[in-house]
Each structure stands twice: as C-alpha cells, then as structure tokens.
Design a protein around this motif. Structure first.
Motif, mmCIF file in Angstrom:
data_model
loop_
_atom_site.group_PDB
_atom_site.id
_atom_site.type_symbol
_atom_site.label_atom_id
_atom_site.label_comp_id
_atom_site.label_asym_id
_atom_site.label_seq_id
_atom_site.Cartn_x
_atom_site.Cartn_y
_atom_site.Cartn_z
ATOM 1 N N THR A 189 0.852 -1.193 0.000
ATOM 2 C CA THR A 189 0.000 0.000 0.000
ATOM 3 C C THR A 189 0.886 1.240 0.000
ATOM 4 O O THR A 189 2.075 1.168 0.364
ATOM 5 N N PRO A 190 0.349 2.390 -0.376
ATOM 6 C CA PRO A 190 1.151 3.618 -0.346
ATOM 7 C C PRO A 190 1.757 3.913 1.020
ATOM 8 O O PRO A 190 2.913 4.319 1.112
ATOM 9 N N ILE A 191 0.996 3.710 2.104
ATOM 10 C CA ILE A 191 1.535 4.016 3.423
ATOM 11 C C ILE A 191 2.633 3.015 3.789
ATOM 12 O O ILE A 191 3.634 3.386 4.443
ATOM 13 N N GLN A 192 2.506 1.767 3.354
ATOM 14 C CA GLN A 192 3.575 0.803 3.601
ATOM 15 C C GLN A 192 4.842 1.211 2.866
ATOM 16 O O GLN A 192 5.954 1.074 3.399
ATOM 17 N N TYR A 193 4.686 1.727 1.662
ATOM 18 C CA TYR A 193 5.849 2.181 0.900
ATOM 19 C C TYR A 193 6.556 3.319 1.623
ATOM 20 O O TYR A 193 7.788 3.333 1.736
ATOM 21 N N LEU A 194 5.789 4.291 2.112
ATOM 22 C CA LEU A 194 6.389 5.398 2.842
ATOM 23 C C LEU A 194 7.096 4.911 4.107
ATOM 24 O O LEU A 194 8.181 5.389 4.454
ATOM 25 N N GLN A 195 6.475 3.971 4.786
ATOM 26 C CA GLN A 195 7.105 3.424 5.992
ATOM 27 C C GLN A 195 8.400 2.692 5.659
ATOM 28 O O GLN A 195 9.393 2.784 6.397
ATOM 29 N N HIS A 196 8.420 1.978 4.543
ATOM 30 C CA HIS A 196 9.636 1.284 4.119
ATOM 31 C C HIS A 196 10.746 2.283 3.795
ATOM 32 O O HIS A 196 11.926 2.029 4.092
ATOM 33 N N LEU A 197 10.383 3.415 3.187
ATOM 34 C CA LEU A 197 11.379 4.444 2.906
ATOM 35 C C LEU A 197 12.005 4.961 4.195
ATOM 36 O O LEU A 197 13.225 5.152 4.282
ATOM 37 N N LEU A 198 11.182 5.212 5.189
ATOM 38 C CA LEU A 198 11.690 5.710 6.459
ATOM 39 C C LEU A 198 12.591 4.678 7.141
ATOM 40 O O LEU A 198 13.631 5.024 7.714
ATOM 41 N N GLU A 199 12.183 3.420 7.062
ATOM 42 C CA GLU A 199 12.966 2.359 7.702
ATOM 43 C C GLU A 199 14.275 2.101 6.960
ATOM 44 O O GLU A 199 15.293 1.748 7.579
ATOM 45 N N GLY A 200 14.257 2.307 5.642
ATOM 46 C CA GLY A 200 15.422 1.940 4.844
ATOM 47 C C GLY A 200 16.393 3.073 4.572
ATOM 48 O O GLY A 200 17.485 2.832 4.045
ATOM 49 N N SER A 201 16.017 4.303 4.903
ATOM 50 C CA SER A 201 16.891 5.440 4.619
ATOM 51 C C SER A 201 17.042 6.303 5.861
ATOM 52 O O SER A 201 16.120 7.009 6.256
ATOM 53 N N GLU A 202 18.225 6.249 6.461
ATOM 54 C CA GLU A 202 18.492 7.086 7.627
ATOM 55 C C GLU A 202 18.442 8.562 7.259
ATOM 56 O O GLU A 202 17.986 9.399 8.049
ATOM 57 N N LEU A 203 18.869 8.899 6.016
ATOM 58 C CA LEU A 203 18.856 10.288 5.575
ATOM 59 C C LEU A 203 17.428 10.820 5.484
ATOM 60 O O LEU A 203 17.125 11.900 6.008
ATOM 61 N N LEU A 204 16.525 10.080 4.832
ATOM 62 C CA LEU A 204 15.139 10.532 4.703
ATOM 63 C C LEU A 204 14.466 10.627 6.068
ATOM 64 O O LEU A 204 13.666 11.536 6.316
ATOM 65 N N GLN A 205 14.777 9.696 6.940
ATOM 66 C CA GLN A 205 14.206 9.760 8.281
ATOM 67 C C GLN A 205 14.686 11.010 9.018
ATOM 68 O O GLN A 205 13.904 11.711 9.670
ATOM 69 N N THR A 206 15.964 11.318 8.895
ATOM 70 C CA THR A 206 16.511 12.517 9.540
ATOM 71 C C THR A 206 15.891 13.783 8.972
ATOM 72 O O THR A 206 15.489 14.687 9.723
ATOM 73 N N LEU A 207 15.794 13.865 7.644
ATOM 74 C CA LEU A 207 15.221 15.055 7.011
ATOM 75 C C LEU A 207 13.749 15.212 7.372
ATOM 76 O O LEU A 207 13.264 16.329 7.583
ATOM 77 N N SER A 208 13.031 14.103 7.444
ATOM 78 C CA SER A 208 11.621 14.148 7.826
ATOM 79 C C SER A 208 11.463 14.728 9.225
ATOM 80 O O SER A 208 10.587 15.571 9.475
ATOM 81 N N ARG A 209 12.304 14.301 10.137
ATOM 82 C CA ARG A 209 12.210 14.787 11.517
ATOM 83 C C ARG A 209 12.680 16.238 11.625
ATOM 84 O O ARG A 209 12.151 17.006 12.437
#
Length: 640
Positions: free
Chosen positions: A268-288
């Motif tokens: 699902t789209p939300i699962q994809y977004l969650q996978h991005l956050l879990e798989g990319s420390e950079l995207l997680q940092t920028l998101s926060r």
C-alpha cells in the motif's frame, strides 16, 4: 494585523473631508475592529498627507493606536508581525518596538537594515518627518497586502492602502521586490520621486530576470496604471542591495545512480512510505528536521496572543469524540458551556486558533503540530468549506412527486469527506471543533457582489475568484457543528488567528504542472520551475488571501512560509523533497508525506493534491468550462 493607508494630495485639488470619506467608505475598518485613527500632516505649502490606521489587537497588553507618532513627528503604520530578527518583549506590542527602532535611525542605511532584519509577515508605511520622506514596502514573500494608486495627472493623489479605497481609482499591488522611498515635490508641479532599494538577488516575480537588469524599470513597475512620466519618477538605487529573507535555492541534481525503490501494487502507499523511512536514515533525519522546523513555525504563530475579554461562549469540548472510532461517546455534560443559551441556539467557539482545514496533507500536518503546542484543555477550530451541489434529478414518472435531494448529497464534496478522514487521525483527546461551512449558490452570489469582488481586486482571474470566495467564507467561520452532541447546531468561529497551508506546494513540488515540467525537462526543468514558483508567490497568492481573510477582523498566518522553514527547504536538493517518478499521492511533496507518516497521519499522508476550488466544489457550482487563468467576468463587472 491592521488596515493601513496614506494619501498624499495637492491642497488645491483635495480636502481633508473628501479623503476621510474615501477611507470611511472603504474596507479598512473591517481589518482593524479594535482601534481607528486618522492623522493629517502638512508636507509643504502645496502638499498635505493623511495617514489612517485600523488596529486588530493581537500582541502586547495595551492597544497601540495607529498611526503611532513619536516625539520627532515620525508616523508609523504597521501591518505585520515580528516573529524574529528584532527582539519583542512578550507584553509589548511589536508596533511600539519597531517605532522605537526606526526613530533611532539617522540614515537610509539604518532604516533599510532595521526593516530587512524582520522575520515575519509585514507591510509598512513610515513617514520620516525630519527628511519629509515616506518609506514603504512588503516582506519579500508578499504575505501582507499593500496596494498603490499612482498619480495620473497634475494635482491627482498618491495613495497606499491595504485594500482598494474606491472603485473609481485604479490600484495595483506594490511589488515585493525591495523597500521603497518616496519624496514628494514641494513645488506646484506635484511630482513624486520613488527610489527602490532592491532585495539582494531579487528577480521580477514569475521570472528569473534580476530587477536591476531591466532597462524599462519605470514601465515595468507602474504596469497596470496610466502614469504620467512627468509626474512620477522611478529609479533603482544601484549601489545598495538590501539583505533579503529569501534564501537561494539548492540546484544540485541527483547523482546519476540515484533512485528510490520502485513502487509496486504489492504494498500500500503508506507501507511504501514506511519502508522508505525504515530503509533510509537520511530521509528519516530530514523528515524529523522538517517536523521540528515546522513545529517551531507553528508554535511562534499560536503563542503570545493577547487575551481578549469575550462574550460568554460555547467551548466545544471534544467536538470530535462521537466520530472518532474507539473513542467513548461523551455525554452533553462533558461539553462545558461558556454561555447559558439553551441547546439548539447559535453558539460561538472559544478557540483562539482556527485552521483552514480541507483534510489535505498541508492543513492536517499543521493541525497535528498545533495540537503539540497548545494546552490540552484548549479547543481548536477546524473550518471546512463546501459549496452547494445540485445533483441532476433522475427521471420521474408523470404522476408523483420528484425525489428531493438529500442534505448529505448537497454538501458531500471531496474536502468534506477528506476532512472527516483527517479528523479521525488527530489526537482524540483534543477538543476539535469541526465546523462545516455550507455555502448556497445564493449566498455565494450575494457575498461576491457585496464583499469578495472588491477584496480580490486587483487580481481578476477565475482562479482568484474561486479561491477568494472559498477562503472568505472559511475565514468568516459561520457554519454548523459537524460532530459531537451539538452536531447540526449553528456555530461561529471567532478565533482571530487563522493558520493556512499556503506555500507548501510551491516549495515541495505539489502542483500537477510540476509533473508536466518533470516529464518535459527532467530534474533540471523541475528545479527551474520550483525556483519560478517561489519568486512569484508574492504576486500570485498572498496579498489576495490577506485582503480576504482580514476582512473579518482576523489574521492569516502561514507556517510553511516561516523564514526558517523556507531556508531549510531551500537548502535541500530537489530529490530529497520529491520524486515525480513515483505515482501521485506519494512522489509529490514526498518529504512532507514522510513527515505526516511519522506523525501518525497514515491516510492523510497518501492523499493526492486537490485544489480548494475542486475540493470545495465551487468550480462545479460555477462555470465548469472556464480555465483558471481566464479573466473572471464575475469579478470584473464591479470595476468596468
């Protein structure tokens, strides 16, 4: 927030009485219901000036009357908020602080430095008595309206105003390209000399052409008005560029090997977004980091409001409780009353903050962040607009009555449905007042003729009309409770601060035209388009929205255009903010979607962009065949 204006006029052609009549008939007083004042000053034997201010009191213990005047005779009209750059004590009005700062200035450079330091939305008019010089301008994003009427013939007036003062005179928006200085002639010729001190690296809105590089500056800046070049002279101060709050855009292209994981229908789209956050420390940092800088922007805009004595009002405690799944139904006794009116009569919300709430990602992220800022016992108004829909009736037999259109069908527009979905994802312990603003076709026509036409002016497209009408009714805040024990009862939001999501699409790649640009020109073409978007925001949206919202004695505030937010987003390469190789509802505003995912807004995080004119269905109620860029005859009829 205030309504401000000044008029310079030749003593032979005008009188004080006629100018005051012009102001009285205008819309300035709607903008500032708490205090009104007018001051006259003699510029020379031939020229006089009138300064008028109408104050909406939001900060400081005491109302500061405008125009405010110091011992040296300087006059200040201030329509803005100082959120940074200059320190403002919590109990002091920023008008007082700015007046003191400007009064200490002895040179042009000091005045320019003082104004350029301000973080926050503003338009300003400042009369420097010792030099008989007028300073004026708007912040670089144009978040506050300021119009001008330039002299068209000898003895005609020069006017600056938050809104058009009368429909006989042509006004255009003062370009947000720098700080302006005007020196009126003391001779009989009635000439006016204007000097622009441009913002550093500023370009003409909607172009990448630097203001300094335009050889036809006088013609460009006076566009839309018939100006006599013998009476009005424009020059650019070539040696001085004023420090700007507009940051440079990071134009770095993605690395050649850059790609995000492919999206497949297996997730699902939300699962994809969650996978991005879990798989990319950079995207997680920028998101926060985005969540953090937005939280600071929201916090700045909801704190330090002057507490107004209010009429006894309805608090609307946990108005959403009956809707949100898994939340126990509260009885009417859990909804504290601020008045003693019986159930069923009109109620007034006690909330100090309202949000223009479509249920889209921009407004819902703002709501989730406001929830983190305000005390848990305070209610928050979520204002959701729908325009009346008139479905075609099915064929009826010759005998019998036609089937009536249900009330739910009349108001079941996309923004209403997404609004309730988004509400279900917000903190269930908060008192959310979900206010359904339902607008009939008759109400729309009446309000446009009486109010909205003149406020949208000088803009005049179909898009300006649609957005202007939707925002005007939302800002008015009159509707019905959408949920809770008072569901269906009339309610009026009197919150004086209205948070809006404008500015997110321009910076985070949110418009459908961005996809077309990406298809045509790839990443480089998209970067150029985003750079254009940010440069033209001052000329397209915000002056109009300021005129519309403040007509109700309320103030618009734009967290996505906070200087810290703009600086953060501008510093990021484009591929960290969006990836249009991904489908709609994921790729555009990708970083904000990741941020919404971490805030727990899982359904909202994957909603595709929907413009307010389509989400509220005003476009369907009007002429479906119109293009957004067409001149709107419903607006121009007032000014022809």
């Amino acid at each position: 927030m205030c309504g401000i204006c000044c008029i310079f006029y030749n003593n032979k052609g005008f009188s004080n009485d006629s100018n005051e009549l012009i102001i009285e008939q205008g819309r300035l007083s709607n903008r500032g219901p708490d205090s009104s004042n007018t001051v006259h000053t003699c510029v020379s034997n031939n020229v006089s000036a009138l300064f008028s201010g109408h104050v909406l009191h939001l900060r400081g213990k005491q109302i500061v009357e405008q125009p405010t005047r110091d011992e040296a005779g300087n006059l200040l009209l201030w329509n803005g908020e100082i959120f940074g750059g200059i320190q403002v004590p919590e109990e002091i009005s920023d008008t007082t602080v700015l007046m003191n700062k400007l009064g200490e200035c002895n040179s042009d450079a000091q005045i320019l430095n003082t104004l350029s330091r301000i973080s926050g939305p503003w338009s300003v008019i400042y009369w420097q008595e010792c030099k008989h010089t007028l300073w004026f301008g708007r912040d670089v994003f144009g978040r506050r309206s300021l119009l001008w009427h330039l002299p068209t013939q000898n003895n005609s007036m020069f006017a600056l105003s938050s809104v058009q003062l009368n429909k006989e005179d042509v006004y255009t928006e003062v370009p947000s390209i720098g700080i302006w200085k005007m020196t009126p002639s003391t001779a009989d010729d009635g000439c006016y000399g204007f000097t622009l001190f441009p913002w550093q690296h500023i370009v003409w809105p909607g172009t990448l052409v630097r203001v300094k590089d335009n050889p036809n500056f006088q013609e460009k800046v006076s566009q839309g008005q018939s100006v006599d070049s013998d009476l009005v002279h424009f020059i650019i101060e070539g040696e001085t560029e004023v420090s700007s709050q507009m940051p440079s855009l990071n134009k770095a292209l993605p690395p050649r090997d850059y790609s995000l994981p492919d999206y497949t229908t297996e997730v699902t789209p939300i699962q994809y977004l969650q996978h991005l956050l879990e798989g990319s420390e950079l995207l997680q940092t920028l998101s926060r980091q985005l969540a953090d800088v937005l939280l600071k922007a929201v916090s700045t805009r909801v704190f330090n409001q002057h507490h107004r004595p209010t009429e006894k009002k309805y608090a609307g405690k946990s108005d959403s409780a009956s809707y949100i799944p898994n939340v126990p139904q509260q009885s009417a006794s859990n909804y504290p009353e601020c008045n003693s009116e019986p159930h069923g009569r009109n109620m007034t919300s006690c909330a100090k903050v309202a949000i223009l709430f479509s249920g889209g990602i921009d407004s819902t992220v703002i709501a989730a962040l406001v929830d983190k800022c305000l005390p848990s016992e305070e209610s928050i108004d979520l204002i959701n607009v729908a325009f009346e829909q008139k479905p075609k009736q099915p064929a009826q037999p010759k005998k019998g009555k036609p089937t009536p259109v249900s009330d739910s069908d009349r108001w079941s527009v996309p923004d209403r449905l997404t609004g309730y979905t988004a509400l279900s994802e917000l903190n269930p312990s908060r008192a959310w007042n979900f206010i359904e603003v339902n607008v009939t076709e008759e109400e729309l026509k009446e309000a446009r003729q009486a109010h909205i036409q003149g406020l949208v002016y000088p803009l005049q497209t179909v898009l300006d009309d649609s957005i202007g009408c939707a925002v005007w009714f939302a800002a008015r805040g009159k509707g019905v409770h959408g949920v809770g024990p008072h569901k269906g009862n009339p309610v009026h939001s009197t919150a004086r601060v209205i948070l809006c999501g404008m500015g997110a699409d321009e910076q985070l790649v949110g418009y459908s035209r961005h996809r077309n640009k990406f298809k045509e020109g790839g990443w480089a073409g998209l970067i150029e388009e985003i750079e254009l978007e940010v440069t033209r925001i001052s000329a397209r949206n915000l002056g109009r929205d300021d005129r519309i919202i403040t007509d109700h004695g309320k103030e618009s505030r734009f967290p996505f255009l906070d200087e810290r937010v703009v600086t953060f987003l501008s510093s990021l390469p484009i591929h960290h903010k969006a990836d249009l190789a991904l489908p709609r509802g994921i790729g555009e505003k990708l970083l904000l979607r990741l941020c919404a995912t971490e805030l727990g807004l899982h359904q909202t995080a994957t909603l595709a962009k929907r413009a307010i004119q389509f989400g509220s269905r005003i476009a369907k109620l009007e002429n479906n065949r119109e293009k957004a860029s067409d001149i709107c005859n419903r607006l121009t009829s007032l000014h022809t």
